[in-house]
Design an enzyme around this catalytic site. Structure first.
Site, PDB file in Angstrom:
ATOM      1  N   ASP A   1     -28.766 -31.680  31.348  1.00 45.93           N
ATOM      2  CA  ASP A   1     -29.258 -32.152  30.102  1.00 45.93           C
ATOM      3  C   ASP A   1     -30.298 -31.210  29.533  1.00 45.93           C
ATOM      4  O   ASP A   1     -30.147 -30.203  29.697  1.00 45.93           O
ATOM      5  CB  ASP A   1     -29.998 -33.809  30.513  1.00 45.93           C
ATOM      6  CG  ASP A   1     -30.004 -34.488  29.215  1.00 45.93           C
ATOM      7  OD1 ASP A   1     -29.144 -35.152  28.718  1.00 45.93           O
ATOM      8  OD2 ASP A   1     -31.383 -34.438  28.592  1.00 45.93           O
TER       9      ASP A   1
ATOM     10  N   TYR B   1     -36.351 -34.374  21.030  1.00 46.45           N
ATOM     11  CA  TYR B   1     -35.193 -34.377  20.217  1.00 46.45           C
ATOM     12  C   TYR B   1     -35.436 -33.491  18.901  1.00 46.45           C
ATOM     13  O   TYR B   1     -34.627 -32.741  18.366  1.00 46.45           O
ATOM     14  CB  TYR B   1     -34.282 -35.683  20.295  1.00 46.45           C
ATOM     15  CG  TYR B   1     -33.535 -35.838  21.491  1.00 46.45           C
ATOM     16  CD1 TYR B   1     -32.462 -35.454  21.550  1.00 46.45           C
ATOM     17  CD2 TYR B   1     -34.411 -36.408  22.466  1.00 46.45           C
ATOM     18  CE1 TYR B   1     -31.429 -35.764  22.557  1.00 46.45           C
ATOM     19  CE2 TYR B   1     -33.593 -36.807  23.857  1.00 46.45           C
ATOM     20  CZ  TYR B   1     -32.321 -36.319  23.578  1.00 46.45           C
ATOM     21  OH  TYR B   1     -31.573 -36.587  24.783  1.00 46.45           O
TER      22      TYR B   1
ATOM     23  N   HIS C   1     -22.732 -37.390  33.928  1.00 44.38           N
ATOM     24  CA  HIS C   1     -24.161 -36.931  33.465  1.00 44.38           C
ATOM     25  C   HIS C   1     -25.136 -36.743  34.302  1.00 44.38           C
ATOM     26  O   HIS C   1     -25.981 -35.725  34.440  1.00 44.38           O
ATOM     27  CB  HIS C   1     -24.480 -37.344  32.217  1.00 44.38           C
ATOM     28  CG  HIS C   1     -25.678 -36.752  31.353  1.00 44.38           C
ATOM     29  ND1 HIS C   1     -25.303 -35.813  30.658  1.00 44.38           N
ATOM     30  CD2 HIS C   1     -27.007 -37.188  31.211  1.00 44.38           C
ATOM     31  CE1 HIS C   1     -26.384 -35.457  29.957  1.00 44.38           C
ATOM     32  NE2 HIS C   1     -27.376 -36.165  30.301  1.00 44.38           N
TER      33      HIS C   1
END
Length: 454
Positions: A226, A373, A430
């Site tokens: 990630d 983000y 993930h």
């Protein structure tokens, strides 16, 4: 017409790739100050301070009062997790959280590894540092920095750490023994959030490089998934001479001509180096495309207006749990959407999941974690210099089959030309270290063995 456009696009990217493929660039290291106000004239305090996770009756009572006031909307019939987190299953989590979950006990578990803090570029950086309990005669431990992502935290690595630092007592060879450092990304968990705009993955990479130097490591290994994969990649781009090896379980390879070849269809895939397993994991592409659209709504919110949704999540523990735990369902296995409980307890215990939630809740870091983000994506996709720079350090990659998007070896190798290990993992998604610590540890050890043969 569309075929002509597609072929022209592929040709354009191929020309770009051919022109740039031999460039061996690095990122400029630079410097920064992310604390409040201006950088002080006095030198920064570089001391490393022990830290302990703590709680209080007041903190727990406030949590319980907020949980008791929850309001849920009944789910649609037979909706399972297709509309997001199923509120019928949330009732079970709320009941467990309020009546059974023992946060004080989990705090003790968090404190079983040594925690520290140190100031870097104006921010209090939190990390755990776990040394091997014993080393084979004449051996030294390999310093390994492991970096988490969103919506995870340093706690994701608690099950893999003993497999890396104390392999012999876990039935593994002691050929590779590690000294593990797991920092919290600034704005996540117990690391202080930036007071200024612009704190992106490159800034985090520079801070973690300074952290490793402060701990006395001139050379070290990196591992991440990630955001951790991007931060570790940036570290390798910033200071390649200090990075002995890079191991990833996710790669952001959008600026890559090979990614366009997937549009030419599964029948031509083998011409572009796709294996039979790649074809299984990438096609039908229509299904993969819709899966990416379905799972990326959070990214658009957090990449544009993170503070708005942050207000709601930072005020409601139940809302925070729904928002985060939905990712631990579908990002672990997209087929878990078909289950009434989202399959959450197939890979994790409720204690483990709620501990992740509590790290975000007690530190109030959901909003700054989401800002990461916007800082990285706010200028648009492929707008950052590091996206065009290849990584020229030895790299290993673990391809877990339930990752949101599969990365074939050719895609990875274009970005990481010194790829020496690529593994199709038997299972997992993930949250690799959290879901399948044994498999990930095995692949890290495999990579180290191949690296030492170089």
């Amino acid at each position: 017409m569309w075929l002509e456009i597609l072929l022209a696009s592929v040709l354009g990217f191929a020309i770009y790739w051919f022109i740039s493929k031999d460039k061996e660039e690095t990122l400029l290291l630079g410097d920064g100050w992310w604390g409040p106000g201006s950088r002080p004239a006095a030198a920064e305090d570089e001391s490393i301070r022990p830290f302990k996770v703590e709680t209080s009756d007041e903190e727990i009572n406030d949590l319980h009062q907020r949980i008791e006031k929850f309001r849920l909307t009944p789910p649609l019939e037979d909706s399972r997790f297709h509309y997001g987190f199923n509120s019928n299953y949330m009732k079970k989590i709320i009941s467990y959280w309020r009546n059974t979950f023992d946060w004080r006990k989990q705090v003790e578990i968090l404190n079983k590894y040594p925690h520290f803090k140190t100031k870097i570029e104006g921010l209090d950086i939190h990390f755990i540092h776990v040394k091997p309990p014993q080393l084979p005669s004449g051996r030294t431990a390999k310093p390994l920095l492991m970096v988490h992502g969103w919506p995870g935290c340093f706690y994701e690595f608690y099950k893999i750490i003993p497999l890396l630092t104390d392999p012999k007592n876990h039935g593994l060879s002691d050929e590779h023994v590690f000294e593990v450092i797991c920092p919290s990304i600034p704005g996540y968990g117990f690391s202080e959030a930036s007071s200024k705009k612009g704190f992106n993955s490159v800034a985090a990479a520079r801070i973690f490089y300074k952290l490793m130097l402060r701990l006395g490591f001139q050379e070290f290994y990196l591992q991440g998934g990630d955001w951790g994969s991007l931060i570790c990649t940036n570290m390798a781009q910033l200071v390649p001479s200090h990075v002995k090896g890079l191991h990833l379980n996710m790669a952001l390879v959008l600026r890559n001509v090979h990614t366009l070849t997937v549009l030419l269809g599964r029948r031509l895939g083998r011409l572009f180096g796709y294996t039979e397993r790649d074809v299984e994991l990438l096609y039908p592409f229509k299904k993969i495309f819709y899966a990416l659209m379905r799972e990326s709504g959070y990214l658009h919110i957090q990449g544009t207006k993170p503070d708005t949704v942050g207000c709601a999540l930072n005020d409601s523990p139940v809302g925070l749990a729904a928002y985060i735990l939905e990712k631990f369902s579908t990002w672990t296995n997209e087929e878990f959407r078909d289950l009434e409980d989202g399959g959450l307890e197939r890979k994790f215990s409720l204690d483990e999941l709620l501990t992740v939630i509590m790290v975000y809740w007690t530190t109030g870091t959901i909003t700054p974690s989401q800002r990461f983000y916007k800082e990285n994506l706010g200028q648009g996709m492929m707008a950052n210099k590091h996206e065009a720079i290849k990584v020229h350090v030895p790299t290993g990659f673990a391809a877990f089959p339930s990752e949101v998007l599969h990365c074939p070896e050719q895609w990875v190798k274009n970005k990481y030309p010194k790829l020496i290990s690529y593994s199709y993992m038997a299972r997992g998604g993930h949250f690799a270290a959290f879901e399948e610590p044994e498999l990930l540890a095995q692949d890290i050890r495999k990579f180290m063995g191949l690296l030492e043969q170089q």
